[in-house]
Design an enzyme around this catalytic site. Sequence first.
Site, PDB file in Angstrom:
ATOM      1  N   GLU A  34       4.268  -5.221   8.654  1.00 13.19           N
ATOM      2  CA  GLU A  34       2.889  -5.052   8.166  1.00 13.19           C
ATOM      3  C   GLU A  34       2.313  -6.362   7.623  1.00 13.19           C
ATOM      4  O   GLU A  34       1.095  -6.451   7.393  1.00 13.19           O
ATOM      5  CB  GLU A  34       2.839  -3.977   7.078  1.00 13.19           C
TER       6      GLU A  34
ATOM      7  N   HIS B 180      10.287  -4.305   3.976  1.00  9.18           N
ATOM      8  CA  HIS B 180      10.828  -2.960   3.800  1.00  9.18           C
ATOM      9  C   HIS B 180      11.115  -2.343   5.163  1.00  9.18           C
ATOM     10  O   HIS B 180      10.527  -2.744   6.171  1.00  9.18           O
ATOM     11  CB  HIS B 180       9.924  -2.051   2.954  1.00  9.18           C
TER      12      HIS B 180
ATOM     13  N   HIS C  91      -1.145   4.851   9.744  1.00  2.00           N
ATOM     14  CA  HIS C  91       0.215   5.417   9.755  1.00  2.00           C
ATOM     15  C   HIS C  91       0.212   6.807  10.390  1.00  2.00           C
ATOM     16  O   HIS C  91       0.950   7.684   9.972  1.00  2.00           O
ATOM     17  CB  HIS C  91       0.762   5.521   8.329  1.00  2.00           C
TER      18      HIS C  91
ATOM     19  N   HIS D 244       0.821  -1.223   0.000  1.00  2.00           N
ATOM     20  CA  HIS D 244       0.000   0.000   0.000  1.00  2.00           C
ATOM     21  C   HIS D 244       0.853   1.271   0.000  1.00  2.00           C
ATOM     22  O   HIS D 244       0.355   2.344   0.396  1.00  2.00           O
ATOM     23  CB  HIS D 244      -0.959  -0.020   1.203  1.00  2.00           C
TER      24      HIS D 244
HETATM   25 FE   LIG Z   1       2.696   0.974   5.365  1.00  2.00          FE
END
Ligand SMILES: [Fe+3]
Lengths: 128, 128, 284, 284
Positions: free
Chosen positions: D240, D193, D59, D12
């Site tokens: 995530e 990531h 976030h 996303h």
């Molecule tokens: Fe994210």
Amino acid sequence: MAQGKRAIPGTLVFDGDAAQAGYALNAMCYSFNSLANRQAFAADEEGYMERFHLTPEQKDAVRQRNVLGMLAAGGNVYYLAKLAGIFGLNVQDLGALQTGMSLEEFKAALLEHSVTETRVAQDGRLAA
Amino acid sequence: MAQGKRAIPGTLVFDGDAAQAGYALNAMCYSFNSLANRQAFAADEEGYMERFHLTPEQKDAVRQRNVLGMLAAGGNVYYLAKLAGIFGLNVQDLGALQTGMSLEEFKAALLEHSVTETRVAQDGRLAA
Amino acid sequence: MSKICGGIFTSHVPGIGKAIAQNLQNDPYWKPFFDGFDPIHRWLAAEKPDVAVVFYNDHGLNFFLDKMPTFAIGAANEYRHEDEGWGIAFARPFQGHADLSWHIIEHVVASEFDPVMCQAMTVDHAVAVPFELCWPGKDAFPTKLIPIAINTVQHPLPSPKRCHDLGKAVGRAIESWGGNEKVVIFGTGGLSHQLEGERAGHINVDYDKFCLRNLAPDPEALLQHDTLDIVELAGSQGVEILNWIAARGALTGSVRELASNYHVPISNTAAATVLLSHSERVLA
Amino acid sequence: MSKICGGIFTSHVPGIGKAIAQNLQNDPYWKPFFDGFDPIHRWLAAEKPDVAVVFYNDHGLNFFLDKMPTFAIGAANEYRHEDEGWGIAFARPFQGHADLSWHIIEHVVASEFDPVMCQAMTVDHAVAVPFELCWPGKDAFPTKLIPIAINTVQHPLPSPKRCHDLGKAVGRAIESWGGNEKVVIFGTGGLSHQLEGERAGHINVDYDKFCLRNLAPDPEALLQHDTLDIVELAGSQGVEILNWIAARGALTGSVRELASNYHVPISNTAAATVLLSHSERVLA
Ligand SMILES: [Fe+3]
Ligand SMILES: [Fe+3]
């Protein structure tokens, strides 16, 4: 609307259905934690209700100080208590209004349950 | 400060200790969801940091655009990203700054992992 | 290791705060309730707990229905009471213990609870009134606060068993903390009362006595009723007994009742105050 | 009864939203990622799900560290994306399904989960980007949204097992709903990531492929690593994958992989898109 809900006499359970119906009214009442907001409401009830998008039923119930009407329109008593404070009503006044009793009758009904029971153990830490 | 924490190379786990240390910095960054607040910060960085009670370490790190310093002072990257946006830095710029690489070197390092793998099943619903 | 020295269970009716502000402790209406705190004052003076972990419910001060937690744990180093809509804010701040809060949070999340973590929060009369009752006067509170809020406002509420299990996890967390703090557990609210609806004023002395009789020796007896049973039995605010059930869960060792006071009515409420001592369970 | 027709799992990254805004879908940098949505577009056109239940992480748009939920469930009839700090807000609103939200909430609380109930909430790029990817263009989204936020920001995070169990409870809740909605489950975020620290830019193709290989046939394989293992393996944002693990948990019947696309890098991220079909488990 959930089905097969349990009925509890004289009691509206504040569940998802009520919370959905009452959101605007409760949001307005939550704003009354702030003195400035309470004053703004007192100065212009209609404008303040409009600002929070109250439903017609909610507005009518507020106009009429109709506590059962506010509850039926999704009001939650913890938030409504803040509105009641503006009207100078405490929880015993609310009790009388909702049960159709006079304040004295409502207080008398509570006193019917009157009881005091005290136990204190023998323990050095509790010695006077 | 919790003891016996697991060390992960090159990685600061944002846990209770970090969250306690970084609260003021992160609160300031969270305020940057609002354009008006971003403009207020840009107009007066020092005053804005003071308003959020940043620690001296946090202020220095912000003044120096020192991302590792902000992290060491409890900053959380999800909130810091909003501050980075004000400085015109995207996540790749941040990566370069933190790893001591140039932007091109950082991008090249990512491309070292380059891979594309695709599978599509035989299924009527997927027919072109 | 930290030790849990006992539990304090008490009603938290806002009217009590008003009575304190007006110095009505010896007024005939209030005296039977305030007298219940005499043994607690002596016990606190003897035990001097460092930290109070308080299970309570927010009444619309810190939480609204846009983000309504099932369980929320404070992780601040200071908390304040604020105006809840009627212009009264208790002056004394509450010192927090953020490190122990985070230890509790780590422990309960590892135990499969899903708390909201609150690094900044206000606490309402459900924390402030019990603190004022326990430590009257103007001096700074001698005991730090860790507030744990339980949803008793918006159904579905957590089940009595879930609250009891949360309490157990919090108790184990405290006892595994490397500090040497002495901790007292609070459960606030109740007993039977109902503010709203045609049944406003509902009181159930039998159910309250059942709770008071079983709280120390057999708290699991209170788990036989589900939340809607409790609403029916104890009233829609009587369900605040969930805070007591959670607090009792934190006392996982040997428990003894030191004092119990039940007085009806205070405002619309069947008021009660209980003091339990707690020590590690001795394996016979 | 409602049926779950499948699951969509996708990265996303905010940069994807920017690429959409700038019409870069056929740009050589972006094309290999966007191409992964061709089979999903066809499948959605054929299946026409009524509701999307989206496991994602906020976030820092709707939640801050003063009240940080472990799990939060939206219960609104409309949600909006808003400016997250860089001036971009997607225009299309998301229609909610509050009645089904409350049904899910009732079910998961009864199953001993402790969600935050959100009657009003904004959703960030972790919801908006996947919706834009699945239903490109300007038309109103044809599918309603129920957002379920999982804390991947502030440790302690819920364990992979806890997330998987939440997903299972949500799946059972959906299948016990009396409506006849067709529901698709989303898990958004990942894969490996890391944005911050000296290890910024960390990518772990081996771990990602392990996840992609096991997601359909053996999701429990992903539970062997705890959250800090995952942070170490996949990076501090690679965690995530918890959203994927929860979403996969909601698919409790027979699952088949229809499409899978893995492309490294997109921005700082190993990007992936997976489509799984789901049908009730047939007892042989
Ligand atoms: Fe994210
Ligand atoms: Fe209360």
